[in-house]
Design a protein around this motif. Structure first.
Motif, PDB file in Angstrom:
ATOM      1  N   THR A 150     -14.758  -9.508 -18.286  1.00  0.00           N
ATOM      2  CA  THR A 150     -13.992 -10.102 -19.495  1.00  0.00           C
ATOM      3  C   THR A 150     -12.657  -9.137 -19.927  1.00  0.00           C
ATOM      4  O   THR A 150     -13.079  -7.997 -19.772  1.00  0.00           O
ATOM      5  CB  THR A 150     -15.162 -10.072 -20.416  1.00  0.00           C
ATOM      6  N   LYS A 151     -11.542  -9.597 -20.351  1.00  0.00           N
ATOM      7  CA  LYS A 151     -10.548  -9.159 -20.911  1.00  0.00           C
ATOM      8  C   LYS A 151     -10.663  -8.099 -22.015  1.00  0.00           C
ATOM      9  O   LYS A 151     -11.348  -8.717 -23.067  1.00  0.00           O
ATOM     10  CB  LYS A 151      -9.334 -10.005 -21.085  1.00  0.00           C
ATOM     11  N   ASN A 152     -10.186  -7.045 -22.236  1.00  0.00           N
ATOM     12  CA  ASN A 152     -10.714  -6.070 -23.096  1.00  0.00           C
ATOM     13  C   ASN A 152      -9.480  -5.536 -23.946  1.00  0.00           C
ATOM     14  O   ASN A 152      -9.446  -4.829 -24.947  1.00  0.00           O
ATOM     15  CB  ASN A 152     -11.425  -5.138 -22.595  1.00  0.00           C
ATOM     16  N   SER A 153      -8.235  -5.920 -23.337  1.00  0.00           N
ATOM     17  CA  SER A 153      -7.050  -5.376 -23.729  1.00  0.00           C
ATOM     18  C   SER A 153      -6.021  -6.331 -24.638  1.00  0.00           C
ATOM     19  O   SER A 153      -5.046  -5.726 -25.116  1.00  0.00           O
ATOM     20  CB  SER A 153      -6.254  -5.021 -22.421  1.00  0.00           C
ATOM     21  N   GLY A 154      -6.664  -7.272 -25.159  1.00  0.00           N
ATOM     22  CA  GLY A 154      -5.996  -8.148 -26.128  1.00  0.00           C
ATOM     23  C   GLY A 154      -4.613  -8.663 -25.358  1.00  0.00           C
ATOM     24  O   GLY A 154      -4.667  -9.098 -24.258  1.00  0.00           O
ATOM     25  N   THR A 155      -3.627  -8.491 -26.327  1.00  0.00           N
ATOM     26  CA  THR A 155      -2.021  -8.993 -26.029  1.00  0.00           C
ATOM     27  C   THR A 155      -1.372  -7.620 -25.505  1.00  0.00           C
ATOM     28  O   THR A 155      -0.170  -8.026 -25.130  1.00  0.00           O
ATOM     29  CB  THR A 155      -1.553  -9.757 -26.987  1.00  0.00           C
ATOM     30  N   ILE A 156      -1.963  -6.712 -25.611  1.00  0.00           N
ATOM     31  CA  ILE A 156      -1.167  -5.375 -25.370  1.00  0.00           C
ATOM     32  C   ILE A 156      -0.889  -5.183 -23.636  1.00  0.00           C
ATOM     33  O   ILE A 156       0.347  -4.986 -23.409  1.00  0.00           O
ATOM     34  CB  ILE A 156      -1.999  -4.176 -25.684  1.00  0.00           C
ATOM     35  N   ASP A 157      -1.808  -5.251 -22.770  1.00  0.00           N
ATOM     36  CA  ASP A 157      -1.373  -5.204 -21.481  1.00  0.00           C
ATOM     37  C   ASP A 157      -0.718  -6.674 -21.149  1.00  0.00           C
ATOM     38  O   ASP A 157      -1.421  -7.674 -20.879  1.00  0.00           O
ATOM     39  CB  ASP A 157      -2.876  -4.930 -20.910  1.00  0.00           C
ATOM     40  N   THR A 158       0.078  -6.469 -20.514  1.00  0.00           N
ATOM     41  CA  THR A 158       1.220  -7.481 -20.117  1.00  0.00           C
ATOM     42  C   THR A 158       1.313  -7.695 -18.703  1.00  0.00           C
ATOM     43  O   THR A 158       2.171  -8.252 -18.117  1.00  0.00           O
ATOM     44  CB  THR A 158       2.389  -7.807 -20.958  1.00  0.00           C
ATOM     45  N   ASP A 159       1.096  -6.293 -17.897  1.00  0.00           N
ATOM     46  CA  ASP A 159       1.266  -6.470 -16.477  1.00  0.00           C
ATOM     47  C   ASP A 159       0.061  -5.919 -15.740  1.00  0.00           C
ATOM     48  O   ASP A 159      -0.930  -5.870 -16.280  1.00  0.00           O
ATOM     49  CB  ASP A 159       2.376  -5.308 -16.286  1.00  0.00           C
ATOM     50  N   MET A 160       0.174  -5.887 -14.396  1.00  0.00           N
ATOM     51  CA  MET A 160      -1.112  -5.412 -13.705  1.00  0.00           C
ATOM     52  C   MET A 160      -1.363  -3.811 -13.586  1.00  0.00           C
ATOM     53  O   MET A 160      -0.359  -3.247 -13.196  1.00  0.00           O
ATOM     54  CB  MET A 160      -0.844  -6.044 -12.124  1.00  0.00           C
ATOM     55  N   VAL A 161      -2.350  -3.423 -14.148  1.00  0.00           N
ATOM     56  CA  VAL A 161      -2.890  -2.103 -14.267  1.00  0.00           C
ATOM     57  C   VAL A 161      -3.002  -1.606 -12.815  1.00  0.00           C
ATOM     58  O   VAL A 161      -3.821  -1.972 -12.296  1.00  0.00           O
ATOM     59  CB  VAL A 161      -3.758  -1.761 -15.142  1.00  0.00           C
ATOM     60  N   LYS A 162      -2.450  -0.435 -12.385  1.00  0.00           N
ATOM     61  CA  LYS A 162      -2.679   0.088 -11.080  1.00  0.00           C
ATOM     62  C   LYS A 162      -3.170   1.412 -10.895  1.00  0.00           C
ATOM     63  O   LYS A 162      -3.592   1.880  -9.920  1.00  0.00           O
ATOM     64  CB  LYS A 162      -1.189   0.142 -10.140  1.00  0.00           C
ATOM     65  N   TRP A 163      -3.036   2.121 -12.179  1.00  0.00           N
ATOM     66  CA  TRP A 163      -3.882   3.531 -12.174  1.00  0.00           C
ATOM     67  C   TRP A 163      -4.347   3.508 -13.595  1.00  0.00           C
ATOM     68  O   TRP A 163      -3.930   3.121 -14.503  1.00  0.00           O
ATOM     69  CB  TRP A 163      -2.803   4.619 -11.813  1.00  0.00           C
ATOM     70  N   ILE A 164      -5.808   4.137 -13.684  1.00  0.00           N
ATOM     71  CA  ILE A 164      -6.327   4.507 -14.780  1.00  0.00           C
ATOM     72  C   ILE A 164      -6.909   5.884 -14.613  1.00  0.00           C
ATOM     73  O   ILE A 164      -7.452   6.389 -13.757  1.00  0.00           O
ATOM     74  CB  ILE A 164      -7.716   3.686 -14.678  1.00  0.00           C
ATOM     75  N   SER A 165      -6.513   6.681 -15.696  1.00  0.00           N
ATOM     76  CA  SER A 165      -7.054   8.029 -15.843  1.00  0.00           C
ATOM     77  C   SER A 165      -7.774   8.366 -17.095  1.00  0.00           C
ATOM     78  O   SER A 165      -7.003   8.199 -18.306  1.00  0.00           O
ATOM     79  CB  SER A 165      -5.726   8.772 -15.698  1.00  0.00           C
ATOM     80  N   VAL A 184      -8.857  10.977 -20.062  1.00  0.00           N
ATOM     81  CA  VAL A 184      -8.154  12.345 -20.498  1.00  0.00           C
ATOM     82  C   VAL A 184      -8.989  12.412 -21.956  1.00  0.00           C
ATOM     83  O   VAL A 184      -8.842  11.726 -22.803  1.00  0.00           O
ATOM     84  CB  VAL A 184      -6.697  12.176 -20.459  1.00  0.00           C
ATOM     85  N   ASN A 185      -9.675  13.388 -21.738  1.00  0.00           N
ATOM     86  CA  ASN A 185     -10.754  13.836 -22.941  1.00  0.00           C
ATOM     87  C   ASN A 185     -11.283  12.465 -23.357  1.00  0.00           C
ATOM     88  O   ASN A 185     -12.350  12.093 -22.608  1.00  0.00           O
ATOM     89  CB  ASN A 185      -9.757  14.300 -24.080  1.00  0.00           C
ATOM     90  N   ASN A 186     -11.122  12.093 -24.701  1.00  0.00           N
ATOM     91  CA  ASN A 186     -12.289  10.904 -24.967  1.00  0.00           C
ATOM     92  C   ASN A 186     -11.436   9.729 -25.070  1.00  0.00           C
ATOM     93  O   ASN A 186     -11.697   8.518 -25.243  1.00  0.00           O
ATOM     94  CB  ASN A 186     -12.461  11.108 -26.518  1.00  0.00           C
ATOM     95  N   ASP A 187     -10.192   9.714 -24.353  1.00  0.00           N
ATOM     96  CA  ASP A 187      -9.432   8.349 -24.247  1.00  0.00           C
ATOM     97  C   ASP A 187      -8.975   8.097 -22.806  1.00  0.00           C
ATOM     98  O   ASP A 187      -9.354   8.836 -21.889  1.00  0.00           O
ATOM     99  CB  ASP A 187      -7.812   8.688 -24.757  1.00  0.00           C
ATOM    100  N   VAL A 188      -8.654   6.978 -22.675  1.00  0.00           N
ATOM    101  CA  VAL A 188      -8.086   6.448 -21.028  1.00  0.00           C
ATOM    102  C   VAL A 188      -6.670   6.055 -21.203  1.00  0.00           C
ATOM    103  O   VAL A 188      -6.098   5.206 -22.053  1.00  0.00           O
ATOM    104  CB  VAL A 188      -9.195   5.065 -20.713  1.00  0.00           C
ATOM    105  N   TYR A 189      -6.047   6.170 -20.040  1.00  0.00           N
ATOM    106  CA  TYR A 189      -4.715   6.031 -19.941  1.00  0.00           C
ATOM    107  C   TYR A 189      -4.464   4.845 -18.807  1.00  0.00           C
ATOM    108  O   TYR A 189      -5.217   4.992 -17.737  1.00  0.00           O
ATOM    109  CB  TYR A 189      -3.782   7.259 -19.827  1.00  0.00           C
ATOM    110  N   PHE A 190      -3.615   4.069 -18.769  1.00  0.00           N
ATOM    111  CA  PHE A 190      -3.340   3.125 -17.838  1.00  0.00           C
ATOM    112  C   PHE A 190      -1.942   2.996 -17.553  1.00  0.00           C
ATOM    113  O   PHE A 190      -1.034   3.265 -18.355  1.00  0.00           O
ATOM    114  CB  PHE A 190      -3.790   1.741 -18.498  1.00  0.00           C
TER     115      PHE A 190
END
Length: 240
Positions: A15-30, A32-38
């Protein structure tokens, strides 16, 4: 698996979790500490606060297709079209530097995979393995044979950096692929794992096993001195 023990099958739909913020195809996820970068295929760079927080757009890496991303020494490094950009310091007031001029001599590649190994940020750079130790950037720390491209990297704990490759211009040009092993000190690679199944898409080291997703038939292998086929991902078409 549900019925055929040789084939992995889907169970639950995502299920989609990023709302309307993510508008392209995520290719890498990292993480870092308590957060996640895309990092997406149009160069957009996002982060998500905590495990259940909201998504935010940090910025866009210019002329980039999301070639690679890794966290190293309080900064996130992102591969772009013949360049590397970075975001940080994460522990301070981070800013996006595009490009990061200290890392140069990056070739235009569809993939610039990155990982931490020993005291290096390692970057797959065409037929070269590039390294950065926080001060010195070396674009040709390891040179692979002609016509090979670095596709993915994985650390075999305490032993080697595994360098997954493909030949030619596409992942499906040749059935034969090689994984080069490097100890982090030698002037060239130390050993080779032969995989006769197209290029190497991805690798993961876990509990003394190197897991390998190889090229064009969807096969997953494990290696711990010997190569063993484990499963097949279904519906992987030619070149997909």
């Amino acid at each position: 698996y549900r019925s055929d023990p040789d084939v992995l099958q889907a169970r639950y739909a995502a299920t989609k979790n990023s709302g309307t913020i993510d508008t392209d195809m995520v290719k890498w996820i990292s993480p870092v500490n308590n957060d996640v970068y895309f990092y997406g295929n149009t160069g957009k760079f996002y982060y998500k606060v905590g495990g259940t927080g909201t998504f935010s757009l940090v910025g866009t890496v210019s002329t980039a297709q999301g070639q690679g991303m890794e966290f190293f020494n309080d900064y996130i490094y992102m591969g772009g079209s013949a360049k590397v950009s970075r975001y940080g310091p994460i522990s301070g007031t981070p800013t996006l530097t595009d490009p990061y001029g200290t890392i140069s001599s990056i070739g235009y590649e569809t993939w610039l995979p990155m990982t931490n190994f020993i005291n290096y940020l390692c970057i797959g750079n065409g037929r070269y393995l590039s390294t950065y130790d926080g001060t010195t950037y070396t674009y040709n720390q390891i040179t692979l044979p002609p016509n090979y491209h670095v596709r993915c990297l994985a650390v075999i704990t305490g032993k080697y950096l595994a360098i997954g490759t493909y030949q030619g211009s596409n992942i499906n040009n040749f059935e034969n692929a090689k994984i080069f092993l490097w100890d982090g000190a030698s002037t060239t690679y130390n050993d080779i794992i032969e995989v006769n199944d197209g290029g190497i898409n991805a690798m993961l080291f876990h509990q003394n096993q190197l897991y390998i997703w190889a090229g064009i038939h969807g096969n997953i292998y494990s290696w711990n001195g010997n190569l063993v086929k484990l499963k097949k991902v279904p519906f992987v078409g030619e070149g997909k």
